[in-house]
Design an enzyme around this catalytic site. Structure first.
Site, PDB file in Angstrom:
ATOM      1  N   TYR A  72      25.551 -18.769 -20.704  1.00 41.25           N
ATOM      2  CA  TYR A  72      25.374 -18.881 -19.251  1.00 41.25           C
ATOM      3  C   TYR A  72      26.434 -18.046 -18.526  1.00 41.25           C
ATOM      4  CZ  TYR A  72      24.421 -20.970 -14.696  1.00 41.25           C
ATOM      5  OH  TYR A  72      24.076 -21.166 -13.389  1.00 41.25           O
ATOM      6  N   PHE A 124      11.006   2.037   0.933  1.00 35.16           N
ATOM      7  CA  PHE A 124       9.953   1.387   0.138  1.00 35.16           C
ATOM      8  C   PHE A 124       9.528   0.075   0.817  1.00 35.16           C
ATOM      9  CE2 PHE A 124       8.454  -1.331  -3.382  1.00 35.16           C
ATOM     10  CZ  PHE A 124       7.314  -0.615  -3.647  1.00 35.16           C
ATOM     11  N   ASP A 125       8.317  -0.406   0.507  1.00 32.55           N
ATOM     12  CA  ASP A 125       7.779  -1.549   1.264  1.00 32.55           C
ATOM     13  C   ASP A 125       8.606  -2.824   1.143  1.00 32.55           C
ATOM     14  OD1 ASP A 125       6.862  -1.768  -1.339  1.00 32.55           O
ATOM     15  OD2 ASP A 125       4.916  -2.585  -0.806  1.00 32.55           O
ATOM     16  N   ASP A 215      18.889   3.394  -2.809  1.00 31.16           N
ATOM     17  CA  ASP A 215      17.853   2.637  -3.509  1.00 31.16           C
ATOM     18  C   ASP A 215      17.494   3.507  -4.706  1.00 31.16           C
ATOM     19  OD1 ASP A 215      15.531   1.607  -4.505  1.00 31.16           O
ATOM     20  OD2 ASP A 215      14.490   1.454  -2.591  1.00 31.16           O
ATOM     21  N   ALA A 217      15.867   3.184  -7.824  1.00 31.91           N
ATOM     22  CA  ALA A 217      14.868   2.874  -8.854  1.00 31.91           C
ATOM     23  C   ALA A 217      14.549   4.075  -9.749  1.00 31.91           C
ATOM     24  CB  ALA A 217      13.598   2.354  -8.183  1.00 31.91           C
ATOM     25  N   LYS A 258      11.984   0.635 -13.448  1.00 34.26           N
ATOM     26  CA  LYS A 258      11.529   2.031 -13.426  1.00 34.26           C
ATOM     27  C   LYS A 258      12.383   2.830 -14.405  1.00 34.26           C
ATOM     28  CE  LYS A 258       9.850   0.412  -9.370  1.00 34.26           C
ATOM     29  NZ  LYS A 258      10.103  -0.949  -8.887  1.00 34.26           N
ATOM     30  N   HIS A 450      -0.429  -6.403   1.373  1.00 41.11           N
ATOM     31  CA  HIS A 450      -1.270  -5.710   0.389  1.00 41.11           C
ATOM     32  C   HIS A 450      -1.397  -6.445  -0.937  1.00 41.11           C
ATOM     33  CE1 HIS A 450       2.850  -4.226   0.142  1.00 41.11           C
ATOM     34  NE2 HIS A 450       2.649  -3.923  -1.118  1.00 41.11           N
TER      35      HIS A 450
HETATM   36  N1  F0G Z   1      12.693   0.382  -4.329  1.00 41.08           N
HETATM   37  C1  F0G Z   1      11.751   1.253  -4.720  1.00 41.08           C
HETATM   38  C2  F0G Z   1      11.894   2.710  -4.389  1.00 41.08           C
HETATM   39  C3  F0G Z   1      10.636   0.796  -5.423  1.00 41.08           C
HETATM   40  O1  F0G Z   1       9.698   1.660  -5.789  1.00 41.08           O
HETATM   41  C4  F0G Z   1      10.540  -0.590  -5.721  1.00 41.08           C
HETATM   42  C5  F0G Z   1       9.382  -1.120  -6.438  1.00 41.08           C
HETATM   43  C6  F0G Z   1      11.548  -1.447  -5.296  1.00 41.08           C
HETATM   44  C7  F0G Z   1      12.619  -0.926  -4.601  1.00 41.08           C
HETATM   45  C8  F0G Z   1      11.504  -2.928  -5.567  1.00 41.08           C
HETATM   46  O2  F0G Z   1      11.770  -3.177  -6.889  1.00 41.08           O
HETATM   47  O3  F0G Z   1       9.662  -4.156  -7.817  1.00 41.08           O
HETATM   48  O4  F0G Z   1      11.844  -4.383  -9.006  1.00 41.08           O
HETATM   49  O5  F0G Z   1      11.411  -5.647  -6.937  1.00 41.08           O
HETATM   50  N2  F0G Z   1       8.362  -0.463  -6.642  1.00 41.08           N
HETATM   51  C9  F0G Z   1       7.189  -0.865  -7.409  1.00 41.08           C
HETATM   52  C10 F0G Z   1       6.143   0.199  -7.298  1.00 41.08           C
HETATM   53  C11 F0G Z   1       6.685  -2.217  -7.131  1.00 41.08           C
HETATM   54  O6  F0G Z   1       5.014  -0.056  -7.731  1.00 41.08           O
HETATM   55  O7  F0G Z   1       6.436   1.297  -6.817  1.00 41.08           O
HETATM   56  P1  F0G Z   1      11.122  -4.419  -7.699  1.00 41.08           P
END
Ligand code: F0G
Length: 461
Positions: A72, A124-125, A215, A217, A258, A450
């Protein structure tokens, strides 16, 4: 003749996939309320919904799974991952989270307040969602070329410095907690940000005394594009490029699903101890204790290996080469896609593809449904449904571009799978004149709609 590149690995384990019939798919998509997120994976032949958490782990990653430490507190897997993060990104402070949006949730809980503005490049969304959830505003400062699919600008993820300066000039410093750069920029088509742009954004941020967050990813894919396209980086290794990139950031949020090539995981890393100290409290509340943050020890081990593998040039050449292979076929068929081809996905210009569908009937979603019906291929809409409603007026927001994204999972599909995708989309393209009606919303959530939206054909009331 020059020897072409190939995958720097061979396949040791396979998973069967089912090729369904059109009548099965008609039934399944109706049952799914025309939302591809509602399909069961067995109902999908080739799944290009996302490159997130869908990659294939290597034998070294699976071996690391077996030696994970599930303590833990103080797990050795945590320290192994923390050391890797320090080695690759240079950050001293590190907090694991269960995925990328959790990292956003924790860090933004520290930094974002009601009425704030967060400038960046096509957030990103989930990033935008976490900003708007706190009654703050995400301000898009992406360069204009990014919204011209056929413009061959090499760094379409770049920030327009004049736009950014205007935002910084016209708002009090206290209302701008940070600037965020998304590497690569997912929403605009997996487009990279140049090192020069990062440097210039950082200089501007310093001038206004505003921190800069990445960000991250798809940071490794971004670094690969720099190595290919930016003067002065031709002979640098991916690791050297990554290390320089992150010298310009005060902190990073990461979706490890990613470029970490793992199925789950995320993290925050920073050089600011005060941010780390405050974030620890939110991490403990939302994610878990600071040495696991919602991740199993074995998953932290797999991520430590994945970050090393994901920053190897040979791997990135074949990974991005595969995405380009699909892009080239679609272009040859006359289909307009975001150019140059992105790092993780091909973004199809749905407005150009389906000129007879009204924007109120969700053009890109209509195209995703047609492609699924054609051959069981699952893509995702990056258009009006994802753009959501304006938080104040509650009107639909029509984005500058309406895309269907074909995201390629890492190390999962072969070129033959991509040939199937190209032919299927070509078949839809050939009958595009007959596609005249789209869809209407039957039910939707107040934010990030979505994922759960229910739709019905627009011509059936
Ligand atoms: N930032 C970017 C640029 C992303 O593409 C994503 C997720 C996230 C943050 C959030 O990360 O999914 O680990 O919580 N993108 C996925 C996609 C969902 O399909 O592009 P997460």
């Amino acid at each position: 003749m020059e020897i072409p590149f190939a995958e720097p690995y061979k396949i040791k384990m396979v998973e069967p996939i089912y090729r369904s019939t059109r009548s099965e798919r008609e039934q399944w998509i109706r049952d799914a309320n025309y939302n591809l997120f509602n399909l069961r994976s067995e109902q999908v032949y080739i799944d290009l919904l996302t490159d997130s958490g869908t990659g294939a782990m290597s034998d070294s990653q699976w071996a690391a799974i077996m030696t994970g430490d599930e303590s833990y507190a103080g797990s050795s897997s945590f320290f192994r991952l923390k050391d890797t993060v320090k080695k690759i990104f240079g950050f001293d402070y590190f907090l694991p989270t269960h995925q990328g949006r959790a990292a956003e949730n924790v860090l933004f809980s520290v930094l974002v307040r009601e009425g704030d503005l967060v400038p960046g490049n096509s957030h990103f969304d989930t990033t935008k969602g976490h900003i708007e959830f706190r009654k703050a505003t995400a301000v898009d400062c992406t360069i204009r070329e990014s919204f011209e699919p056929e413009n061959l600008h090499p760094f379409k993820g770049n920030v327009d410095l004049d736009l950014l300066r205007e935002v910084l000039d016209n708002h009090p410093r206290e209302r701008i907690p940070f600037i965020i750069l998304t590497l690569t920029c997912n929403s605009s088509g997996g487009q990279p940000v140049s090192m020069q742009n990062m440097r210039e954004v950082k200089a501007l941020a310093d001038h206004y005394k505003i921190p800069l967050i990445f960000d991250s990813a798809r940071f490794a894919e971004n670094a690969w594009f720099i190595s290919q396209r930016e003067t002065g980086y031709e002979t640098k290794s991916i690791r050297e490029i990554v290390m320089e990139m992150f010298t310009y950031a005060d902190a990073m949020t990461m979706s490890s699903k990613k470029d970490g090539i793992v199925n789950i995981g995320g993290f925050i890393a920073t050089r600011r101890k005060t941010w780390y100290d405050q974030a620890c409290t939110f991490n403990i509340m939302f994610e878990g204790f600071v040495t696991y943050g919602g991740m199993a020890g074995r998953d932290m081990n797999a991520l430590a290996v994945g970050l090393e593998e994901g920053t190897e040039a040979e791997y990135l050449t074949s990974r991005i080469g595969q995405v380009q292979y699909l892009g080239e076929q679609l272009t040859a068929h006359g289909i307009t896609v975001q150019q140059p081809y992105g790092g993780h996905a091909i973004f199809v210009d749905a407005r150009k593809f389906l000129p007879n569908v009204k924007k109120e009937e969700f053009i890109a979603q209509t195209l995703c449904i047609e492609l699924y019906l054609e051959a069981g291929i699952r893509a995702v809409e990056v258009g009006t449904i994802m753009a959501d409603r304006d938080p104040v007026t509650r009107e639909n927001r029509y984005p500058k571009l309406e895309f269907m994204r074909l995201a390629i999972p890492r190390r999962v599909y072969t070129q033959l799978h991509l040939d199937v995708v190209a032919v299927a989309l070509k078949n839809v393209f050939n009958r595009r004149a007959t596609i005249t009606a789209g869809y209407q919303i039957v039910q939707e959530a107040p934010i990030l709609r979505h994922f759960t939206v229910a739709l019905a054909p627009a011509d059936k009331k």
